[in-house]
Motif scaffolding. Structure first.
Motif, PDB file in Angstrom:
ATOM      1  N   GLU A 285       0.833  -1.205   0.000  1.00  9.26           N
ATOM      2  CA  GLU A 285       0.000   0.000   0.000  1.00  9.26           C
ATOM      3  C   GLU A 285       0.870   1.258   0.000  1.00  9.26           C
ATOM      4  O   GLU A 285       0.516   2.270  -0.614  1.00  9.26           O
ATOM      5  CB  GLU A 285      -0.938   0.000   1.198  1.00  9.26           C
ATOM      6  N   ALA A 286       1.998   1.201   0.674  1.00  6.39           N
ATOM      7  CA  ALA A 286       2.905   2.351   0.673  1.00  6.39           C
ATOM      8  C   ALA A 286       3.373   2.656  -0.742  1.00  6.39           C
ATOM      9  O   ALA A 286       3.422   3.825  -1.157  1.00  6.39           O
ATOM     10  CB  ALA A 286       4.104   2.069   1.574  1.00  6.39           C
ATOM     11  N   THR A 287       3.711   1.615  -1.488  1.00 11.37           N
ATOM     12  CA  THR A 287       4.160   1.801  -2.868  1.00 11.37           C
ATOM     13  C   THR A 287       3.067   2.448  -3.707  1.00 11.37           C
ATOM     14  O   THR A 287       3.332   3.345  -4.529  1.00 11.37           O
ATOM     15  CB  THR A 287       4.567   0.446  -3.477  1.00 11.37           C
ATOM     16  N   ARG A 288       1.834   2.032  -3.512  1.00 11.78           N
ATOM     17  CA  ARG A 288       0.717   2.612  -4.261  1.00 11.78           C
ATOM     18  C   ARG A 288       0.574   4.098  -3.956  1.00 11.78           C
ATOM     19  O   ARG A 288       0.392   4.921  -4.871  1.00 11.78           O
ATOM     20  CB  ARG A 288      -0.582   1.873  -3.933  1.00 11.78           C
ATOM     21  N   GLN A 289       0.677   4.456  -2.696  1.00  9.31           N
ATOM     22  CA  GLN A 289       0.536   5.859  -2.308  1.00  9.31           C
ATOM     23  C   GLN A 289       1.709   6.708  -2.835  1.00  9.31           C
ATOM     24  O   GLN A 289       1.519   7.842  -3.278  1.00  9.31           O
ATOM     25  CB  GLN A 289       0.461   5.980  -0.781  1.00  9.31           C
ATOM     26  N   LEU A 290       2.905   6.161  -2.812  1.00  7.96           N
ATOM     27  CA  LEU A 290       4.063   6.887  -3.324  1.00  7.96           C
ATOM     28  C   LEU A 290       3.964   7.078  -4.837  1.00  7.96           C
ATOM     29  O   LEU A 290       4.364   8.121  -5.368  1.00  7.96           O
ATOM     30  CB  LEU A 290       5.354   6.147  -2.967  1.00  7.96           C
ATOM     31  N   GLU A 291       3.413   6.104  -5.533  1.00 11.03           N
ATOM     32  CA  GLU A 291       3.190   6.255  -6.974  1.00 11.03           C
ATOM     33  C   GLU A 291       2.179   7.364  -7.246  1.00 11.03           C
ATOM     34  O   GLU A 291       2.349   8.169  -8.177  1.00 11.03           O
ATOM     35  CB  GLU A 291       2.697   4.936  -7.575  1.00 11.03           C
ATOM     36  N   LEU A 292       1.121   7.427  -6.442  1.00 10.60           N
ATOM     37  CA  LEU A 292       0.137   8.496  -6.589  1.00 10.60           C
ATOM     38  C   LEU A 292       0.779   9.862  -6.344  1.00 10.60           C
ATOM     39  O   LEU A 292       0.483  10.836  -7.037  1.00 10.60           O
ATOM     40  CB  LEU A 292      -1.030   8.273  -5.624  1.00 10.60           C
ATOM     41  N   ALA A 293       1.670   9.918  -5.359  1.00 11.89           N
ATOM     42  CA  ALA A 293       2.358  11.173  -5.071  1.00 11.89           C
ATOM     43  C   ALA A 293       3.253  11.583  -6.232  1.00 11.89           C
ATOM     44  O   ALA A 293       3.307  12.763  -6.612  1.00 11.89           O
ATOM     45  CB  ALA A 293       3.190  11.027  -3.800  1.00 11.89           C
ATOM     46  N   ARG A 294       3.950  10.626  -6.807  1.00 11.85           N
ATOM     47  CA  ARG A 294       4.860  10.918  -7.917  1.00 11.85           C
ATOM     48  C   ARG A 294       4.114  11.446  -9.132  1.00 11.85           C
ATOM     49  O   ARG A 294       4.585  12.353  -9.835  1.00 11.85           O
ATOM     50  CB  ARG A 294       5.643   9.651  -8.282  1.00 11.85           C
ATOM     51  N   LYS A 295       2.917  10.900  -9.367  1.00 11.50           N
ATOM     52  CA  LYS A 295       2.139  11.287 -10.547  1.00 11.50           C
ATOM     53  C   LYS A 295       1.307  12.551 -10.322  1.00 11.50           C
ATOM     54  O   LYS A 295       0.914  13.220 -11.284  1.00 11.50           O
ATOM     55  CB  LYS A 295       1.211  10.134 -10.947  1.00 11.50           C
ATOM     56  N   ALA A 296       1.023  12.861  -9.055  1.00 13.91           N
ATOM     57  CA  ALA A 296       0.135  13.998  -8.769  1.00 13.91           C
ATOM     58  C   ALA A 296       0.751  15.328  -9.175  1.00 13.91           C
ATOM     59  O   ALA A 296       0.051  16.204  -9.705  1.00 13.91           O
ATOM     60  CB  ALA A 296      -0.229  14.016  -7.285  1.00 13.91           C
ATOM     61  N   GLU A 297       2.046  15.483  -8.915  1.00 16.43           N
ATOM     62  CA  GLU A 297       2.727  16.751  -9.233  1.00 16.43           C
ATOM     63  C   GLU A 297       4.085  16.442  -9.841  1.00 16.43           C
ATOM     64  O   GLU A 297       5.122  16.584  -9.187  1.00 16.43           O
ATOM     65  CB  GLU A 297       2.882  17.604  -7.970  1.00 16.43           C
ATOM     66  N   PRO A 298       4.102  15.995 -11.103  1.00 15.49           N
ATOM     67  CA  PRO A 298       5.370  15.604 -11.744  1.00 15.49           C
ATOM     68  C   PRO A 298       6.398  16.735 -11.708  1.00 15.49           C
ATOM     69  O   PRO A 298       6.072  17.893 -11.944  1.00 15.49           O
ATOM     70  CB  PRO A 298       4.951  15.299 -13.182  1.00 15.49           C
ATOM     71  N   GLY A 299       7.641  16.372 -11.391  1.00 14.35           N
ATOM     72  CA  GLY A 299       8.711  17.358 -11.372  1.00 14.35           C
ATOM     73  C   GLY A 299       8.840  18.131 -10.073  1.00 14.35           C
ATOM     74  O   GLY A 299       9.802  18.873  -9.885  1.00 14.35           O
ATOM     75  N   SER A 300       7.902  17.950  -9.167  1.00 11.17           N
ATOM     76  CA  SER A 300       7.939  18.686  -7.905  1.00 11.17           C
ATOM     77  C   SER A 300       8.929  18.049  -6.938  1.00 11.17           C
ATOM     78  O   SER A 300       9.410  16.929  -7.135  1.00 11.17           O
ATOM     79  CB  SER A 300       6.556  18.711  -7.260  1.00 11.17           C
ATOM     80  N   ARG A 301       9.243  18.783  -5.889  1.00 14.37           N
ATOM     81  CA  ARG A 301      10.152  18.259  -4.868  1.00 14.37           C
ATOM     82  C   ARG A 301       9.591  16.988  -4.242  1.00 14.37           C
ATOM     83  O   ARG A 301      10.318  16.020  -4.004  1.00 14.37           O
ATOM     84  CB  ARG A 301      10.373  19.327  -3.792  1.00 14.37           C
ATOM     85  N   ILE A 302       8.305  16.990  -3.974  1.00 11.90           N
ATOM     86  CA  ILE A 302       7.678  15.817  -3.365  1.00 11.90           C
ATOM     87  C   ILE A 302       7.715  14.633  -4.323  1.00 11.90           C
ATOM     88  O   ILE A 302       7.957  13.495  -3.910  1.00 11.90           O
ATOM     89  CB  ILE A 302       6.227  16.141  -2.955  1.00 11.90           C
ATOM     90  N   ALA A 303       7.489  14.881  -5.606  1.00 11.28           N
ATOM     91  CA  ALA A 303       7.540  13.797  -6.587  1.00 11.28           C
ATOM     92  C   ALA A 303       8.929  13.179  -6.636  1.00 11.28           C
ATOM     93  O   ALA A 303       9.081  11.957  -6.753  1.00 11.28           O
ATOM     94  CB  ALA A 303       7.146  14.318  -7.966  1.00 11.28           C
ATOM     95  N   ARG A 304       9.952  14.008  -6.543  1.00 10.37           N
ATOM     96  CA  ARG A 304      11.324  13.487  -6.545  1.00 10.37           C
ATOM     97  C   ARG A 304      11.600  12.652  -5.296  1.00 10.37           C
ATOM     98  O   ARG A 304      12.260  11.613  -5.358  1.00 10.37           O
ATOM     99  CB  ARG A 304      12.332  14.637  -6.650  1.00 10.37           C
ATOM    100  N   GLU A 305      11.091  13.115  -4.157  1.00 15.44           N
ATOM    101  CA  GLU A 305      11.265  12.343  -2.923  1.00 15.44           C
ATOM    102  C   GLU A 305      10.542  10.997  -3.023  1.00 15.44           C
ATOM    103  O   GLU A 305      11.062   9.962  -2.604  1.00 15.44           O
ATOM    104  CB  GLU A 305      10.741  13.138  -1.732  1.00 15.44           C
ATOM    105  N   ALA A 306       9.327  11.020  -3.580  1.00 11.51           N
ATOM    106  CA  ALA A 306       8.575   9.779  -3.739  1.00 11.51           C
ATOM    107  C   ALA A 306       9.334   8.813  -4.644  1.00 11.51           C
ATOM    108  O   ALA A 306       9.405   7.605  -4.372  1.00 11.51           O
ATOM    109  CB  ALA A 306       7.197  10.082  -4.322  1.00 11.51           C
ATOM    110  N   ALA A 307       9.935   9.336  -5.704  1.00 13.14           N
ATOM    111  CA  ALA A 307      10.697   8.490  -6.630  1.00 13.14           C
ATOM    112  C   ALA A 307      11.903   7.866  -5.938  1.00 13.14           C
ATOM    113  O   ALA A 307      12.251   6.707  -6.204  1.00 13.14           O
ATOM    114  CB  ALA A 307      11.144   9.310  -7.838  1.00 13.14           C
ATOM    115  N   ARG A 308      12.549   8.610  -5.036  1.00 15.60           N
ATOM    116  CA  ARG A 308      13.701   8.065  -4.301  1.00 15.60           C
ATOM    117  C   ARG A 308      13.298   6.863  -3.456  1.00 15.60           C
ATOM    118  O   ARG A 308      13.979   5.839  -3.435  1.00 15.60           O
ATOM    119  CB  ARG A 308      14.316   9.138  -3.400  1.00 15.60           C
TER     120      ARG A 308
END
Length: 319
Positions: A285-308
């Motif tokens: 479930e954590a992976t699913r939520q992090l994927e949603l975060a990455r896609k919600a605001e592409p290129g943002s600081r949070i998206a980069r953190e989610a990708a890490r």
């Protein structure tokens, strides 16, 4: 590889990505606590127990000595460490000197525990010594360390040992936008943030306090931020994350979950929900939520953190 092993690797990777230091004793569990049950007596562990000195932003001469001594201890140079520790009279130095004399110092460590029952630093190390000696009482000492001084990194570390099923440390709040540190020493920067009563100041102060292992003070700063801006998503998320407690995770989830409906397009909500789920070892479930975060605001600081974090999870899962 078993699911249990994969999860352990993911948690280890999470600690690396989050920048957490994890000592060997992090693998302890309540099942390993020696008991009075019938059977052969527990055997002492080989080597030396880990020494956990949290000196934070101290930059005085003693702190420099203690860091050198702790590094020597960790590298196995016990005599060198002891020679440095005995130059000082602080509790950190007394414990360091005692640990460097292990196992002859078991009684000395217990004596320090009796002399300083309300020191999280001392009680944490009493527990580590008891565990290494193969005697009972480690969990009791760690509970004391957690409860007597909860706003210290020693209490956080003790709570790790009491909850080995969780990732080590505590999840940290990540601000949606970048920021620059102010000038001056670390202590001066912290003092400046403490006096800053703006929303930005409260959030940055809370982050700094989290990094120093002071969860109670961080929680207070984040709550102040939420009170200042009751419709600001960063402030509300920080307030939720600051309430995370391994003994009561619902305190954070009950506030963070509803924010996914209130701010459905905010990457920070999904990211931090994923982060908390990783701490619970709910990797799927954590992976699913992090994927949603990455896609919600592409290129943002949070998206980069989610990708890490996603990258760390995937690498661990395929190891």
């Amino acid at each position: 590889m078993s699911a249990r092993s994969r999860t352990a690797l993911v948690v280890a990777a999470l600690a690396v990505v989050a920048g957490l230091a994890v000592a060997g004793a992090a693998v302890l569990s309540a099942r390993e606590e020696p008991t009075a049950a019938a059977g052969p007596p527990p055997k002492p562990r080989q080597g030396f127990p880990p020494l956990e000195l949290a000196l934070g932003i101290r930059d005085d001469a003693e702190a420099a000595d203690l860091r050198r001594a702790a590094a020597a201890y960790e590298a196995g140079r016990r005599e060198q460490a002891a020679a440095i520790f005995v130059r000082h009279d602080s509790l950190e130095a007394k414990l360091g000197a005692a640990f460097a004399s292990w196992p002859a110092s078991e009684d000395r460590i217990e004596q320090l525990g009796a002399l300083y029952p309300r020191s999280a630093l001392v009680q944490l190390h009493v527990g580590l010594a008891r565990f290494w000696a193969g005697v009972g009482g480690a969990l009791t000492a760690w509970r004391e360390a957690r409860d007597v001084e909860p706003d210290t990194p020693y209490a956080v570390r003790a709570d790790d040992l009491l909850h080995p099923q969780f990732a080590p440390g505590l999840p940290g709040f990540v601000l949606s936008h970048g920021y620059r540190a102010g000038g001056g020493t670390a202590a001066e920067q912290l003092e400046t943030l403490a006096a800053d009563r703006t929303l930005r100041g409260r959030l940055l102060h809370g982050i700094a306090l989290q990094n120093l292992g002071r969860p109670v003070s961080a929680r207070r700063a984040f709550a102040q931020a939420a009170a200042l801006a009751q419709n600001d998503v960063d402030a509300l998320v920080a307030d939720a994350v600051g309430r995370y407690d391994k003994g009561n995770p619902a305190a954070a989830f009950s506030r963070l979950g509803p924010l996914t409906r209130r701010f459905p397009k905010a990457a920070t909500v999904r990211f931090h929900l994923g982060l908390l789920l990783l701490w619970q070892r709910d990797v799927e479930e954590a992976t699913r939520q992090l994927e949603l975060a990455r896609k919600a605001e592409p290129g943002s600081r949070i998206a980069r953190e989610a990708a890490r974090f996603l990258d760390a999870v995937r690498k661990a899962g395929t190891s």
